[in-house]
Design an enzyme around this catalytic site. Structure first.
Site, PDB file in Angstrom:
ATOM      1  N   GLN A 240       0.834  -1.196   0.000  1.00 53.89           N
ATOM      2  CA  GLN A 240       0.000   0.000   0.000  1.00 53.89           C
ATOM      3  C   GLN A 240       0.871   1.248   0.000  1.00 53.89           C
ATOM      4  O   GLN A 240       2.061   1.191   0.329  1.00 53.89           O
ATOM      5  CB  GLN A 240      -0.909   0.008   1.233  1.00 53.89           C
ATOM      6  CG  GLN A 240      -0.142  -0.076   2.536  1.00 53.89           C
ATOM      7  CD  GLN A 240      -0.995  -0.523   3.698  1.00 53.89           C
ATOM      8  OE1 GLN A 240      -2.204  -0.447   3.669  1.00 53.89           O
ATOM      9  NE2 GLN A 240      -0.358  -1.002   4.758  1.00 53.89           N
ATOM     10  N   HIS A 290     -10.230   3.201  18.914  1.00 57.45           N
ATOM     11  CA  HIS A 290      -9.403   2.142  19.476  1.00 57.45           C
ATOM     12  C   HIS A 290      -9.826   1.771  20.896  1.00 57.45           C
ATOM     13  O   HIS A 290      -9.710   0.605  21.290  1.00 57.45           O
ATOM     14  CB  HIS A 290      -7.932   2.541  19.395  1.00 57.45           C
ATOM     15  CG  HIS A 290      -7.448   2.651  17.988  1.00 57.45           C
ATOM     16  ND1 HIS A 290      -7.370   3.850  17.312  1.00 57.45           N
ATOM     17  CD2 HIS A 290      -7.072   1.695  17.097  1.00 57.45           C
ATOM     18  CE1 HIS A 290      -6.947   3.628  16.077  1.00 57.45           C
ATOM     19  NE2 HIS A 290      -6.762   2.338  15.924  1.00 57.45           N
ATOM     20  N   ASP A 313      -0.332   0.020  13.086  1.00 55.56           N
ATOM     21  CA  ASP A 313      -0.087   1.391  13.525  1.00 55.56           C
ATOM     22  C   ASP A 313       0.177   1.481  15.023  1.00 55.56           C
ATOM     23  O   ASP A 313       0.602   2.535  15.523  1.00 55.56           O
ATOM     24  CB  ASP A 313      -1.272   2.296  13.150  1.00 55.56           C
ATOM     25  CG  ASP A 313      -2.611   1.755  13.636  1.00 55.56           C
ATOM     26  OD1 ASP A 313      -2.648   1.080  14.687  1.00 55.56           O
ATOM     27  OD2 ASP A 313      -3.627   2.004  12.963  1.00 55.56           O
ATOM     28  N   GLU A 333       0.952  -8.499  11.577  1.00 55.13           N
ATOM     29  CA  GLU A 333       0.752  -7.417  10.610  1.00 55.13           C
ATOM     30  C   GLU A 333       1.464  -7.796   9.315  1.00 55.13           C
ATOM     31  O   GLU A 333       2.631  -8.196   9.329  1.00 55.13           O
ATOM     32  CB  GLU A 333       1.311  -6.109  11.158  1.00 55.13           C
ATOM     33  CG  GLU A 333       1.431  -4.974  10.154  1.00 55.13           C
ATOM     34  CD  GLU A 333       0.112  -4.568   9.525  1.00 55.13           C
ATOM     35  OE1 GLU A 333       0.043  -4.514   8.286  1.00 55.13           O
ATOM     36  OE2 GLU A 333      -0.846  -4.325  10.289  1.00 55.13           O
ATOM     37  N   ASP A 385      -8.051  -5.787  14.324  1.00 57.74           N
ATOM     38  CA  ASP A 385      -8.020  -4.378  13.912  1.00 57.74           C
ATOM     39  C   ASP A 385      -7.806  -4.328  12.404  1.00 57.74           C
ATOM     40  O   ASP A 385      -6.765  -3.876  11.907  1.00 57.74           O
ATOM     41  CB  ASP A 385      -6.902  -3.649  14.656  1.00 57.74           C
ATOM     42  CG  ASP A 385      -6.958  -2.137  14.454  1.00 57.74           C
ATOM     43  OD1 ASP A 385      -7.973  -1.654  13.910  1.00 57.74           O
ATOM     44  OD2 ASP A 385      -5.987  -1.445  14.818  1.00 57.74           O
TER      45      ASP A 385
END
Length: 512
Positions: A240, A290, A313, A333, A385
């Site tokens: 990305q 969050h 993040d 991740e 998430d």
């Protein structure tokens, strides 16, 4: 062999152009399945038309091949930069889609014209059975496509990025065409035509070099048009485009390569993280999202072992680490660039509370769905998430929730983003139900993005367990800034009243 080598190089370049358009469609317009289908189908159709149109060029195949390659080099090499600029300045998704289709058609026409011309050139060198000649040419073409297809994600994209990779590919394409025509078939063009072809090759390479020299300035100007504030960080990872804007900068140090042109401001603009042009984190209000995702999941049960899927993040991780009962957190991740940014940028690291530096944290780079399939670990809490609408909805699919449920301890809880009540919320709840988990839906208040000028409806969240969970907040941690137990349960009651009966069927990896 030289003609076959040219076919090999041209096929590799052609597939790189094709994959760049596919990637750009997904980055700029979202809905990668639709963009991939549009680009591939239009490209193949245009290649067929290009092959038909090439019949009229076979009388002078060498000269025609050189001109086709020059045009393809410019079109393919400049396509990524041109489409990105149009997307940044026009602010019209339909115009970007039309430009993407137009570029696909033009590149497809030129790629389609290559094979008939190369076939004619092969027959001029060595007369042989048509089947044998076609076999040789297609073998070189398909092997070249393999090399181009592998080079794009593993070499060009991570090392050069979209624009520079396309420009380099265009230069290689132009040189390959020039070598075939101006050396191997130099007897076909007359002296004047040969001089014009040499000049054309030089101009193509000069234009591509000029575009490469100006790429940095053009991208900075485009990002200013898109994001409006000082750019702290901008990079294209394998997965990305990551852009971090705003926020305070260290005293006496530039914010980024474009900071000197930004006038001094009394109040620093808000810290914002954009992924593929879409706002992912709004600094002033991100805690609302969050806290709502994490805090209810870590209340009312064991929470020693926590798994965070996505969350590169570090903001969901920050909320997890506030709970003293947490002994260890595993973060899975796929994009290593996000945790690296969360560690490297001072303002972003401060926003995360330096969560990745906590000794309780273990970071694994892997695709979350694939990791769930290969893992045997069990966790007291799983926090997903992840954007449920991304990647074709696989992170709200029945398969994803089923694999996650297998990683839960007997009294474990799973928290996930449900999306909008009128969107994918009920489909996600249906997927959790199909995985054997009872879920409650709730909201955390105003959307975090509203603080950064992106108003919209408040998102919903889902908390699931093997027995119906009760929304609560842990008493042994600092009170959240945006949540109260009565507000959580009131939002649960409101969403329960809106729940359709029966629930829609769960999303699957093979379903809609």
């Amino acid at each position: 062999m030289l003609v076959l080598l040219a076919a090999f190089v041209c096929a590799a370049c052609g597939l790189v152009y094709e994959l760049e358009l596919v990637a750009l469609g997904g980055y700029l317009l979202g809905d990668s399945v639709t963009q991939t289908s549009v680009v591939l189908s239009v490209m193949v159709f245009a290649m067929g038309i290009g092959s038909l149109l090439a019949k009229g060029l076979t009388r002078r195949p060498a000269t025609s091949f050189a001109l086709v390659e020059y045009a393809l080099s410019l079109t393919g090499g400049l396509s990524a930069l041109a489409l990105y600029c149009g997307w940044a300045w026009l602010h019209q998704p339909r115009a970007t889609l039309v430009a993407l289709i137009a570029a696909t058609v033009l590149i497809g026409l030129l790629i389609g014209a290559e094979i008939p011309l190369l076939m004619t050139l092969i027959q001029r060198i060595r007369r042989e059975h048509a089947g044998r000649a076609v076999a040789d040419l297609f073998a070189a073409d398909y092997v070249g496509a393999l090399i181009g297809g592998l080079a794009f994600p593993f070499v060009l994209l991570p090392t050069l990025g979209q624009t520079a990779g396309a420009l380099l590919t265009g230069a290689v394409n132009a040189v390959a065409g020039a070598v075939v025509v101006l050396w191997l078939f130099r007897a076909e063009p007359g002296p004047r035509t040969r001089l014009l072809l040499w000049t054309g090759c030089g101009l193509v390479l000069a234009l591509l070099a000029l575009a490469a020299a100006c790429t940095g300035a053009i991208e900075r100007a485009a990002r200013h048009a898109l994001y409006g504030g000082p750019i702290r960080f901008a990079a294209q990872s394998r997965y990305q485009e990551i852009v971090l804007t705003g926020g305070p900068g260290p005293a006496g140090a530039p914010r980024a390569d474009d900071a000197p042109r930004v006038p001094a401001q009394r109040t620093a603009p808000p810290l914002e993280l954009f992924l593929d042009g879409r706002l992912a984190v709004c600094g002033p209000g991100e805690y609302r999202d969050h806290e709502a995702l994490v805090r209810p999941a870590l209340a009312g049960g064991p929470s020693g072992r926590v798994l965070v899927l996505g969350g590169g993040d570090g903001l969901a991780l920050r909320e997890v680490l506030r709970h003293p009962a947490v002994r260890g957190v595993l973060v899975v991740e796929r994009d290593a660039a996000l945790p690296a940014l969360a560690r490297r940028d001072a303002a972003f690291a401060a926003l995360t509370g330096h969560a990745f530096d906590d000794p309780r944290v273990r970071l694994v780079q892997a695709e979350p769905l694939d990791w769930l399939r290969g893992s045997a670990e069990r966790f007291d809490v799983i926090v997903a998430d992840l954007d449920g609408a991304a990647a074709g909805g696989k992170y709200r699919s029945r398969e994803f929730f089923g694999l996650a449920a297998r990683r839960l301890a007997p009294a474990g809880r799973l928290a996930t983003r449900g999306g909008l009540p009128d969107g994918g919320l009920w489909t996600a709840e249906s997927g959790l139900d199909a995985a054997g988990l009872a879920a409650v839906a709730y909201q955390g208040g105003a959307p975090a993005a509203a603080d950064c000028g992106y108003p919209g409806p408040a998102p919903a969240f889902l908390l699931a367990a093997r027995t119906a969970p009760v929304l609560d907040l842990a008493p042994d941690v600092p009170a959240p800034r945006s949540l109260t137990v009565p507000a959580l349960r009131a939002s649960e009651a409101l969403l329960t009243a809106r729940r359709p009966s029966p629930l829609p069927p769960p999303h699957t990896l093979l379903g809609p």
